[in-house]
Scaffold this motif. Structure first.
Motif, PDB file in Angstrom:
ATOM      1  N   ARG A 144      -7.176   5.967   4.735  1.00 34.39           N
ATOM      2  CA  ARG A 144      -8.306   6.248   3.848  1.00 34.39           C
ATOM      3  C   ARG A 144      -9.168   7.368   4.423  1.00 34.39           C
ATOM      4  O   ARG A 144      -9.535   8.315   3.715  1.00 34.39           O
ATOM      5  CB  ARG A 144      -9.142   4.987   3.654  1.00 34.39           C
ATOM      6  CG  ARG A 144     -10.339   5.172   2.727  1.00 34.39           C
ATOM      7  CD  ARG A 144     -11.197   3.912   2.659  1.00 34.39           C
ATOM      8  NE  ARG A 144     -10.425   2.784   2.176  1.00 34.39           N
ATOM      9  CZ  ARG A 144     -10.271   1.629   2.847  1.00 34.39           C
ATOM     10  NH1 ARG A 144     -10.843   1.455   4.036  1.00 34.39           N
ATOM     11  NH2 ARG A 144      -9.559   0.655   2.326  1.00 34.39           N
TER      12      ARG A 144
ATOM     13  N   HIS B   9       0.750   5.545   0.217  1.00 36.13           N
ATOM     14  CA  HIS B   9       0.078   6.832   0.409  1.00 36.13           C
ATOM     15  C   HIS B   9       0.987   7.861  -0.238  1.00 36.13           C
ATOM     16  O   HIS B   9       2.091   8.114   0.230  1.00 36.13           O
ATOM     17  CB  HIS B   9      -0.095   7.131   1.903  1.00 36.13           C
ATOM     18  CG  HIS B   9      -0.691   8.476   2.180  1.00 36.13           C
ATOM     19  ND1 HIS B   9      -0.758   8.974   3.465  1.00 36.13           N
ATOM     20  CD2 HIS B   9      -1.229   9.430   1.383  1.00 36.13           C
ATOM     21  CE1 HIS B   9      -1.325  10.174   3.428  1.00 36.13           C
ATOM     22  NE2 HIS B   9      -1.602  10.474   2.169  1.00 36.13           N
TER      23      HIS B   9
ATOM     24  N   ASP C 143      -7.418   2.873  -4.259  1.00 33.08           N
ATOM     25  CA  ASP C 143      -8.374   2.816  -3.164  1.00 33.08           C
ATOM     26  C   ASP C 143      -9.124   4.136  -3.055  1.00 33.08           C
ATOM     27  O   ASP C 143     -10.349   4.159  -3.093  1.00 33.08           O
ATOM     28  CB  ASP C 143      -7.667   2.488  -1.851  1.00 33.08           C
ATOM     29  CG  ASP C 143      -8.634   2.318  -0.698  1.00 33.08           C
ATOM     30  OD1 ASP C 143      -9.117   3.355  -0.176  1.00 33.08           O
ATOM     31  OD2 ASP C 143      -8.920   1.172  -0.331  1.00 33.08           O
ATOM     32  N   CYS C 144      -8.396   5.254  -2.905  1.00 28.36           N
ATOM     33  CA  CYS C 144      -9.060   6.555  -2.784  1.00 28.36           C
ATOM     34  C   CYS C 144      -8.122   7.686  -3.159  1.00 28.36           C
ATOM     35  O   CYS C 144      -6.904   7.527  -3.167  1.00 28.36           O
ATOM     36  CB  CYS C 144      -9.624   6.761  -1.380  1.00 28.36           C
ATOM     37  SG  CYS C 144      -8.389   6.869  -0.077  1.00 28.36           S
TER      38      CYS C 144
ATOM     39  N   TRP D 172       0.854  -1.191   0.000  1.00 29.52           N
ATOM     40  CA  TRP D 172       0.000   0.000   0.000  1.00 29.52           C
ATOM     41  C   TRP D 172       0.886   1.236   0.000  1.00 29.52           C
ATOM     42  O   TRP D 172       1.864   1.303   0.742  1.00 29.52           O
ATOM     43  CB  TRP D 172      -0.881   0.027   1.248  1.00 29.52           C
ATOM     44  CG  TRP D 172      -2.032  -0.912   1.210  1.00 29.52           C
ATOM     45  CD1 TRP D 172      -2.144  -2.090   1.884  1.00 29.52           C
ATOM     46  CD2 TRP D 172      -3.255  -0.749   0.483  1.00 29.52           C
ATOM     47  NE1 TRP D 172      -3.362  -2.675   1.612  1.00 29.52           N
ATOM     48  CE2 TRP D 172      -4.067  -1.861   0.752  1.00 29.52           C
ATOM     49  CE3 TRP D 172      -3.741   0.238  -0.381  1.00 29.52           C
ATOM     50  CZ2 TRP D 172      -5.336  -2.029   0.199  1.00 29.52           C
ATOM     51  CZ3 TRP D 172      -5.003   0.077  -0.930  1.00 29.52           C
ATOM     52  CH2 TRP D 172      -5.775  -1.042  -0.637  1.00 29.52           C
TER      53      TRP D 172
ATOM     54  N   LEU E 212      -4.213   6.821  -2.230  1.00 28.40           N
ATOM     55  CA  LEU E 212      -3.931   5.553  -1.562  1.00 28.40           C
ATOM     56  C   LEU E 212      -4.136   4.467  -2.611  1.00 28.40           C
ATOM     57  O   LEU E 212      -5.224   4.349  -3.185  1.00 28.40           O
ATOM     58  CB  LEU E 212      -4.865   5.338  -0.367  1.00 28.40           C
ATOM     59  CG  LEU E 212      -4.687   4.024   0.401  1.00 28.40           C
ATOM     60  CD1 LEU E 212      -3.291   3.915   1.015  1.00 28.40           C
ATOM     61  CD2 LEU E 212      -5.760   3.887   1.479  1.00 28.40           C
TER      62      LEU E 212
ATOM     63  N   VAL F 169      -4.618   0.965   6.816  1.00 27.14           N
ATOM     64  CA  VAL F 169      -5.315   1.395   5.601  1.00 27.14           C
ATOM     65  C   VAL F 169      -6.622   2.122   5.917  1.00 27.14           C
ATOM     66  O   VAL F 169      -6.869   3.205   5.367  1.00 27.14           O
ATOM     67  CB  VAL F 169      -5.524   0.217   4.628  1.00 27.14           C
ATOM     68  CG1 VAL F 169      -6.525   0.560   3.529  1.00 27.14           C
ATOM     69  CG2 VAL F 169      -4.190  -0.198   4.020  1.00 27.14           C
ATOM     70  N   PRO F 170      -7.486   1.618   6.801  1.00 29.10           N
ATOM     71  CA  PRO F 170      -8.727   2.361   7.079  1.00 29.10           C
ATOM     72  C   PRO F 170      -8.478   3.766   7.631  1.00 29.10           C
ATOM     73  O   PRO F 170      -9.178   4.715   7.261  1.00 29.10           O
ATOM     74  CB  PRO F 170      -9.449   1.488   8.108  1.00 29.10           C
ATOM     75  CG  PRO F 170      -8.926   0.111   7.871  1.00 29.10           C
ATOM     76  CD  PRO F 170      -7.481   0.312   7.477  1.00 29.10           C
TER      77      PRO F 170
ATOM     78  N   HIS G 264      -3.799  13.662  -2.357  1.00 28.13           N
ATOM     79  CA  HIS G 264      -3.354  12.455  -1.668  1.00 28.13           C
ATOM     80  C   HIS G 264      -3.946  11.270  -2.410  1.00 28.13           C
ATOM     81  O   HIS G 264      -5.103  11.335  -2.854  1.00 28.13           O
ATOM     82  CB  HIS G 264      -3.886  12.409  -0.226  1.00 28.13           C
ATOM     83  CG  HIS G 264      -3.303  13.428   0.685  1.00 28.13           C
ATOM     84  ND1 HIS G 264      -2.323  13.125   1.592  1.00 28.13           N
ATOM     85  CD2 HIS G 264      -3.569  14.743   0.843  1.00 28.13           C
ATOM     86  CE1 HIS G 264      -2.012  14.215   2.278  1.00 28.13           C
ATOM     87  NE2 HIS G 264      -2.759  15.209   1.838  1.00 28.13           N
TER      88      HIS G 264
ATOM     89  N   ARG H  81      -7.023   8.876 -11.164  1.00 27.10           N
ATOM     90  CA  ARG H  81      -7.463   7.483 -11.012  1.00 27.10           C
ATOM     91  C   ARG H  81      -7.185   6.709 -12.303  1.00 27.10           C
ATOM     92  O   ARG H  81      -6.625   5.604 -12.280  1.00 27.10           O
ATOM     93  CB  ARG H  81      -8.946   7.434 -10.652  1.00 27.10           C
ATOM     94  CG  ARG H  81      -9.493   6.029 -10.445  1.00 27.10           C
ATOM     95  CD  ARG H  81     -10.969   6.059 -10.035  1.00 27.10           C
ATOM     96  NE  ARG H  81     -11.195   6.852  -8.852  1.00 27.10           N
ATOM     97  CZ  ARG H  81     -10.979   6.449  -7.595  1.00 27.10           C
ATOM     98  NH1 ARG H  81     -10.532   5.234  -7.379  1.00 27.10           N
ATOM     99  NH2 ARG H  81     -11.209   7.252  -6.576  1.00 27.10           N
TER     100      ARG H  81
ATOM    101  N   ILE I 124      -7.377  10.722   4.093  1.00 26.63           N
ATOM    102  CA  ILE I 124      -7.373  11.226   2.713  1.00 26.63           C
ATOM    103  C   ILE I 124      -8.736  11.768   2.330  1.00 26.63           C
ATOM    104  O   ILE I 124      -8.836  12.824   1.691  1.00 26.63           O
ATOM    105  CB  ILE I 124      -6.906  10.124   1.741  1.00 26.63           C
ATOM    106  CG1 ILE I 124      -5.410   9.861   1.944  1.00 26.63           C
ATOM    107  CG2 ILE I 124      -7.222  10.497   0.291  1.00 26.63           C
ATOM    108  CD1 ILE I 124      -4.873   8.666   1.182  1.00 26.63           C
ATOM    109  N   LEU I 125      -9.787  11.082   2.710  1.00 31.46           N
ATOM    110  CA  LEU I 125     -11.129  11.508   2.326  1.00 31.46           C
ATOM    111  C   LEU I 125     -11.640  12.685   3.151  1.00 31.46           C
ATOM    112  O   LEU I 125     -12.672  13.260   2.834  1.00 31.46           O
ATOM    113  CB  LEU I 125     -12.094  10.322   2.420  1.00 31.46           C
ATOM    114  CG  LEU I 125     -11.799   9.196   1.422  1.00 31.46           C
ATOM    115  CD1 LEU I 125     -12.728   8.013   1.667  1.00 31.46           C
ATOM    116  CD2 LEU I 125     -11.879   9.685  -0.019  1.00 31.46           C
TER     117      LEU I 125
END
Length: 147
Positions: free
Chosen positions: A113, A11, A47-48, A9, A59, A109-110, A57, A36, A116-117
């Motif tokens: 995420r 970032h 992912d996001c 993963w 991920l 990861v959560p 940012h 994306r 970032i969001l």
């Protein structure tokens, strides 16, 4: 082992050239969609994506056949080229030369995420440079004095 397995993963964070506030509400969806698509074209799972006026940012899972340098070159170069082809901004669009790319453990990861969001809320109180230098400190890297 008969097969190679890889799950890394990443970032990533990078800014617009001179941290100009170019990514406004009217174009943010296009910027994120283009990034994306560029990541997918490198074979990475996205992912996001999040960000604010002057930086983004991401991920994603790194394609094991690609280096992080190759992926970042493709997504930054490909996206800025696409933005300039359609004159997405009133001035030529460019990303800053550098970037940050940090490994993320599966258990985090959560949290990454959510971070970032939630960039709009986060940047009500923290500047990009403060944020980036916190990443540098967290990963034991020298602070970026030049921005």
């Amino acid at each position: 082992m008969s097969h190679s397995k890889c799950k890394i993963w990443v970032h990533a964070v990078f800014a617009t050239k001179d941290r100009k506030p170019l990514i406004n509400a009217q174009i943010i969806a296009t910027v994120h969609d283009t990034l994306r698509k560029q990541l997918i074209n490198t074979g990475c799972f996205v992912d996001c994506i999040g960000g604010v006026l002057d930086h983004v940012h991401l991920l994603f899972l790194l394609n094991p056949g690609k280096s992080i340098a190759d992926v970042m070159k493709q997504i930054k170069g490909g996206s800025s080229h696409a933005f300039n082809q359609v004159k997405l901004t009133s001035v030529p669009f460019a990303w800053q030369t550098g970037y940050g790319a940090f490994s993320v453990s599966e258990s985090h990861v959560p949290r990454v995420r959510a971070y970032i969001l939630n960039q709009n809320e986060h940047h009500r109180t923290v500047t990009f440079m403060d944020e980036f230098n916190r990443f540098m400190a967290h990963y034991g890297l020298p602070a970026d004095e030049n921005g």
